[in-house]
Write a protein that holds these residues in place. Structure first.
Motif: not given
Length: 121
Positions: A58-74
């Protein structure tokens, strides 16, 4: 008692966050993120994403801390009893500002953020 519907902040890759009302069911959550869910506890809310997002490309979405969330989140509220609830107006505003700017990632950057942790028991 669990609310039948909750207001959450949906964050899609490349888009600005959007408040949406959704059914407070596992099926609705899985549909929004496109697969099995993973819940990440934040200071005063929960981030719900696709637990296999990086593995399935899934496409990278946003950085959260030192991680990258992939795909849609809520983002949803937390009742403190293990259930999700609607975000407050203050939380909606806070997280809308926090994730307002869509992010772009270099090739391979999302895959490089994939980590596995092993714990001995």
């Amino acid at each position: 008692m669990k609310d039948p519907e909750i207001t959450v902040l949906q964050v899609e890759p490349g888009k600005v966050p959007e408040p949406v009302t959704m059914s407070n069911t596992l099926e609705a959550m899985q549909q929004m993120v496109g697969g099995y869910i993973e819940i990440v506890c934040l200071a005063d809310a929960c981030l719900i994403c696709n637990e296999e997002g990086k593995l399935i490309g899934l496409d990278g979405n946003r950085r959260v801390g030192d991680d990258i969330i992939a795909g849609t989140f809520f983002i949803a509220g937390d009742t403190g009893d293990g259930d999700l609830c609607s975000l407050t107006q203050e939380q909606l505003e806070h997280f809308s500002q926090r994730f307002a700017q869509p992010e772009t990632f270099q090739p391979g950057e999302v895959e490089d953020a994939l980590r596995f942790s092993f714990y001995s028991m």
